[in-house]
Design an enzyme around this catalytic site. Sequence first.
Site, short mmCIF file in Angstrom:
data_model
loop_
_atom_site.label_atom_id
_atom_site.label_comp_id
_atom_site.label_asym_id
_atom_site.label_seq_id
_atom_site.Cartn_x
_atom_site.Cartn_y
_atom_site.Cartn_z
N ASP A 30 4.99 -0.18 -10.44
CA ASP A 30 4.56 0.85 -9.69
C ASP A 30 3.63 1.36 -10.22
O ASP A 30 3.55 2.03 -11.25
CB ASP A 30 5.73 1.73 -8.85
N ILE A 31 2.07 0.98 -9.20
CA ILE A 31 0.88 2.25 -10.05
C ILE A 31 1.31 3.75 -10.24
O ILE A 31 0.00 3.41 -10.45
CB ILE A 31 -0.48 1.35 -8.79
N ASN A 85 12.00 2.33 1.75
CA ASN A 85 11.52 3.63 2.58
C ASN A 85 10.56 2.87 3.73
O ASN A 85 10.46 1.94 3.84
CB ASN A 85 10.09 4.25 1.66
N VAL A 94 3.35 1.35 2.55
CA VAL A 94 2.65 -0.06 2.41
C VAL A 94 3.69 -0.52 2.84
O VAL A 94 4.73 -0.86 2.51
CB VAL A 94 2.96 0.16 0.76
N HIS A 98 9.86 -4.00 0.22
CA HIS A 98 9.97 -3.52 -1.01
C HIS A 98 10.51 -2.49 -0.81
O HIS A 98 10.76 -1.71 -0.50
CB HIS A 98 8.33 -3.10 -1.09
N MET A 99 10.98 -2.57 -2.41
CA MET A 99 11.85 -1.56 -2.66
C MET A 99 12.48 -1.68 -4.42
O MET A 99 11.31 -2.41 -4.96
CB MET A 99 14.33 -2.92 -3.20
N HIS A 100 12.27 0.03 -3.98
CA HIS A 100 12.16 0.62 -5.01
C HIS A 100 13.23 0.79 -6.06
O HIS A 100 13.92 0.91 -5.78
CB HIS A 100 11.47 2.07 -5.08
P1 AMP Z 1 6.55 3.41 -0.03
O1 AMP Z 1 6.04 4.52 -0.18
O2 AMP Z 1 7.58 3.06 -0.29
O3 AMP Z 1 5.73 2.35 0.81
O4 AMP Z 1 5.78 3.18 -1.73
C1 AMP Z 1 4.89 2.28 -1.57
C2 AMP Z 1 4.80 2.07 -3.20
O5 AMP Z 1 3.43 1.42 -3.96
C3 AMP Z 1 3.75 3.23 -3.71
O6 AMP Z 1 5.25 4.12 -5.15
C4 AMP Z 1 3.00 3.19 -4.24
O7 AMP Z 1 2.84 4.02 -5.92
C5 AMP Z 1 2.91 1.96 -4.61
N1 AMP Z 1 2.32 1.26 -5.00
C6 AMP Z 1 0.29 0.81 -3.90
N2 AMP Z 1 -0.37 0.43 -4.06
C7 AMP Z 1 0.09 -0.47 -5.73
C8 AMP Z 1 -1.02 -1.32 -6.11
N3 AMP Z 1 -1.27 -1.62 -6.44
N4 AMP Z 1 0.29 -1.66 -7.15
C9 AMP Z 1 1.53 -1.28 -7.45
N5 AMP Z 1 2.13 -0.23 -7.04
C10 AMP Z 1 1.19 0.06 -5.98
#
Ligand code: AMP
Length: 112
Positions: A30-31, A85, A94, A98-100
Amino acid sequence: MSECIFCKIAEKKIKAEIVSETGKVMVIKDINPQAPTHLLIIPKAHYPTLMDCEDRELLGELLQTAQNIARELGLEDRGFRTVINTNEEAGQTVFHLHMHFMAGRPLTGRMG
Ligand code: AMP
Ligand code: ZN
């Protein structure tokens, strides 16, 4: 071309720190990490949210990927948190499923 950031990462059109990759799933850092270990387990195919994916095999692979990461990082007993989420009130930002995967400190924060 897709405007989706995770599709672009899957297509290698923009860079990310890719931790592992199989045919259907990739794991990136995660960025903006919220824990010492904060990874994202992402299907390469585009599903805007969890509600759009009916591929049981793929959904299973996301969880199995979390198991594999936990084993590789030796976190099985110590613990980790997996979160998906979905839509606005959950704070999804996003819109590509995706799964954190978070670990590395006591995750004492509120769940909601
Ligand atoms: P969510 O809020 O569950 O949609 O999580 C989206 C996640 O994507 C957040 O934790 C961001 O920090 C992460 N994110 C967004 N852009 C990037 C990227 N280019 N590379 C890695 N992680 C990202
Ligand atoms: Zn996408």
